[in-house]
Motif scaffolding. Structure first.
Motif, PDB file in Angstrom:
ATOM      1  N   THR A 152       0.824  -1.166   0.191  1.00  0.00           N
ATOM      2  CA  THR A 152       0.249   0.012   0.175  1.00  0.00           C
ATOM      3  C   THR A 152       0.814   1.140   0.120  1.00  0.00           C
ATOM      4  OG1 THR A 152       0.068   0.071   2.370  1.00  0.00           O
ATOM      5  CG2 THR A 152      -1.859  -1.184   1.312  1.00  0.00           C
ATOM      6  N   HIS A 153       0.216   2.548  -0.045  1.00  0.00           N
ATOM      7  CA  HIS A 153       1.002   3.678  -0.396  1.00  0.00           C
ATOM      8  C   HIS A 153      -0.010   4.611   0.451  1.00  0.00           C
ATOM      9  CE1 HIS A 153      -1.580   5.262  -3.284  1.00  0.00           C
ATOM     10  NE2 HIS A 153      -1.427   3.917  -3.896  1.00  0.00           N
ATOM     11  N   THR A 154       0.592   5.559   1.067  1.00  0.00           N
ATOM     12  CA  THR A 154      -0.290   6.578   1.885  1.00  0.00           C
ATOM     13  C   THR A 154      -0.480   7.802   0.954  1.00  0.00           C
ATOM     14  OG1 THR A 154       1.837   7.375   2.976  1.00  0.00           O
ATOM     15  CG2 THR A 154       0.554   5.574   4.239  1.00  0.00           C
ATOM     16  N   ALA A 155       0.515   8.172   0.225  1.00  0.00           N
ATOM     17  CA  ALA A 155       0.648   9.696  -0.375  1.00  0.00           C
ATOM     18  C   ALA A 155      -0.229   9.370  -1.860  1.00  0.00           C
ATOM     19  CB  ALA A 155       1.951  10.088  -0.889  1.00  0.00           C
ATOM     20  N   LYS A 156      -0.803  10.366  -2.277  1.00  0.00           N
ATOM     21  CA  LYS A 156      -1.342  10.275  -3.653  1.00  0.00           C
ATOM     22  C   LYS A 156      -0.475  10.127  -4.678  1.00  0.00           C
ATOM     23  CE  LYS A 156      -5.618  11.643  -2.253  1.00  0.00           C
ATOM     24  NZ  LYS A 156      -6.763  10.443  -2.175  1.00  0.00           N
ATOM     25  N   VAL A 157      -0.815   9.168  -5.671  1.00  0.00           N
ATOM     26  CA  VAL A 157       0.227   8.624  -6.629  1.00  0.00           C
ATOM     27  C   VAL A 157      -0.793   8.909  -8.019  1.00  0.00           C
ATOM     28  CG1 VAL A 157       1.601   7.276  -5.192  1.00  0.00           C
ATOM     29  CG2 VAL A 157      -0.341   6.300  -6.542  1.00  0.00           C
ATOM     30  N   GLU A 158       0.296   8.595  -8.928  1.00  0.00           N
ATOM     31  CA  GLU A 158      -0.208   8.643 -10.359  1.00  0.00           C
ATOM     32  C   GLU A 158      -0.672   7.320 -10.773  1.00  0.00           C
ATOM     33  OE1 GLU A 158      -1.165  11.477 -12.391  1.00  0.00           O
ATOM     34  OE2 GLU A 158      -0.742  12.557 -10.437  1.00  0.00           O
ATOM     35  N   ALA A 159      -1.608   7.153 -11.765  1.00  0.00           N
ATOM     36  CA  ALA A 159      -1.876   6.004 -12.181  1.00  0.00           C
ATOM     37  C   ALA A 159      -0.695   4.980 -12.688  1.00  0.00           C
ATOM     38  CB  ALA A 159      -3.054   6.210 -13.292  1.00  0.00           C
ATOM     39  N   ASP A 160       0.085   5.554 -13.229  1.00  0.00           N
ATOM     40  CA  ASP A 160       1.607   4.752 -13.868  1.00  0.00           C
ATOM     41  C   ASP A 160       2.460   4.851 -12.469  1.00  0.00           C
ATOM     42  OD1 ASP A 160       2.006   7.580 -13.603  1.00  0.00           O
ATOM     43  OD2 ASP A 160       2.825   7.565 -15.468  1.00  0.00           O
ATOM     44  N   TYR A 161       2.269   5.033 -11.108  1.00  0.00           N
ATOM     45  CA  TYR A 161       3.242   4.735 -10.180  1.00  0.00           C
ATOM     46  C   TYR A 161       3.189   3.376 -10.080  1.00  0.00           C
ATOM     47  CZ  TYR A 161       5.139   4.937  -5.553  1.00  0.00           C
ATOM     48  OH  TYR A 161       5.998   5.067  -4.605  1.00  0.00           O
ATOM     49  N   PRO A 162       4.384   2.611 -10.045  1.00  0.00           N
ATOM     50  CA  PRO A 162       4.680   1.278  -9.967  1.00  0.00           C
ATOM     51  C   PRO A 162       3.788   0.513  -8.845  1.00  0.00           C
ATOM     52  CG  PRO A 162       6.715   2.337  -9.948  1.00  0.00           C
ATOM     53  CD  PRO A 162       5.796   3.279  -9.780  1.00  0.00           C
ATOM     54  N   LEU A 163       3.125  -0.409  -9.279  1.00  0.00           N
ATOM     55  CA  LEU A 163       2.245  -1.231  -8.434  1.00  0.00           C
ATOM     56  C   LEU A 163       2.928  -2.403  -7.787  1.00  0.00           C
ATOM     57  CD1 LEU A 163      -0.712  -1.910 -10.793  1.00  0.00           C
ATOM     58  CD2 LEU A 163      -0.865  -0.950  -8.435  1.00  0.00           C
ATOM     59  N   ALA A 164       2.780  -2.820  -6.587  1.00  0.00           N
ATOM     60  CA  ALA A 164       3.338  -3.908  -5.663  1.00  0.00           C
ATOM     61  C   ALA A 164       2.605  -5.155  -6.419  1.00  0.00           C
ATOM     62  CB  ALA A 164       3.514  -3.785  -4.311  1.00  0.00           C
ATOM     63  N   THR A 165       3.610  -5.957  -7.096  1.00  0.00           N
ATOM     64  CA  THR A 165       2.899  -7.029  -7.752  1.00  0.00           C
ATOM     65  C   THR A 165       3.547  -8.274  -7.480  1.00  0.00           C
ATOM     66  OG1 THR A 165       4.296  -6.956  -9.652  1.00  0.00           O
ATOM     67  CG2 THR A 165       2.260  -5.669  -9.785  1.00  0.00           C
ATOM     68  N   ILE A 166       2.912  -9.441  -7.487  1.00  0.00           N
ATOM     69  CA  ILE A 166       3.572 -10.860  -7.526  1.00  0.00           C
ATOM     70  C   ILE A 166       3.429 -11.532  -8.571  1.00  0.00           C
ATOM     71  CG2 ILE A 166       1.635 -11.647  -6.122  1.00  0.00           C
ATOM     72  CD1 ILE A 166       3.626 -13.391  -4.554  1.00  0.00           C
ATOM     73  N   TYR A 167       4.374 -12.301  -9.207  1.00  0.00           N
ATOM     74  CA  TYR A 167       3.915 -13.133 -10.534  1.00  0.00           C
ATOM     75  C   TYR A 167       3.596 -14.497 -10.329  1.00  0.00           C
ATOM     76  CZ  TYR A 167       4.659 -15.029 -14.797  1.00  0.00           C
ATOM     77  OH  TYR A 167       4.736 -15.746 -16.194  1.00  0.00           O
ATOM     78  N   VAL A 168       2.413 -14.785 -10.756  1.00  0.00           N
ATOM     79  CA  VAL A 168       2.034 -16.150 -10.823  1.00  0.00           C
ATOM     80  C   VAL A 168       2.043 -16.838 -12.090  1.00  0.00           C
ATOM     81  CG1 VAL A 168       0.036 -15.638  -8.845  1.00  0.00           C
ATOM     82  CG2 VAL A 168      -0.588 -15.396 -11.322  1.00  0.00           C
ATOM     83  N   ASN A 169       2.424 -18.081 -12.036  1.00  0.00           N
ATOM     84  CA  ASN A 169       2.296 -19.001 -13.397  1.00  0.00           C
ATOM     85  C   ASN A 169       1.295 -18.809 -14.201  1.00  0.00           C
ATOM     86  OD1 ASN A 169       5.137 -19.722 -12.734  1.00  0.00           O
ATOM     87  ND2 ASN A 169       4.359 -21.524 -11.820  1.00  0.00           N
TER      88      ASN A 169
END
Length: 169
Positions: free
Chosen positions: A40-57
């Protein structure tokens, strides 16, 4: 030698000291892990700000539309067009649609009202995600993505149109 003497005669103090030291080390490790896995993030971010992701097969063919705020009053005309075109494509080609809001909680009623106002039908499978710290549910997990996921932000309307043109069957 001093260590042996302290252990022998002051074992409870020695154990207490070790406990404090170990707790401090563990606390530092825990904080580092929390920072690493924080989705998560607390500050306002732009839509293209990197998302925390996890790769699934395995992932379905999924179209991810990412918005700064998924709120009818805050969305631009391009964002509305992106949502309309993305929904139409997902419905027509049996893609899963995932709507991501970076800075606000998602109210599914907004999407359903949007569909109704434009006389659109929802794709068979759709879901919502937010990584805003303001979320009211359980802690956010990283967004699962696979090789069949494609992402477009509200600024990518032209890219979405081009991608659709290239991927229409």
């Amino acid at each position: 030698m001093l260590k042996k003497y302290v252990k022998k005669h002051f074992s409870s103090l020695y154990s207490l000291g070790r406990s404090v030291r170990d707790a401090s080390k563990n606390n530092k490790k825990l904080k580092a892990l929390e920072k690493l896995y924080n989705a998560t993030h607390t500050a306002k971010v732009e839509a293209d700000y990197p998302l925390a992701t996890i790769y699934v097969n395995d992932s379905p063919n999924r179209l991810n539309l990412v918005f700064r705020d998924f709120h009818e009053l805050k969305m631009s005309d391009d964002a509305h067009s992106l949502l309309e075109i993305g929904t139409t494509f997902a419905k027509k080609y049996n893609y899963h649609l995932r709507i991501v809001s970076r800075n606000s909680l998602i109210n599914p009623c907004i999407y359903l009202d949007f569909l109704k106002a434009r006389n659109l039908k929802a794709p068979e499978k759709y879901s919502f995600y937010t990584d805003s710290m303001d979320r009211v549910s359980s802690p956010a997990r990283r967004l699962d993505v696979g090789r069949n996921d494609v992402f477009f932000t509200e600024k990518d309307l032209i890219k979405l149109k081009q991608w659709i043109k290239n991927n229409e069957k």
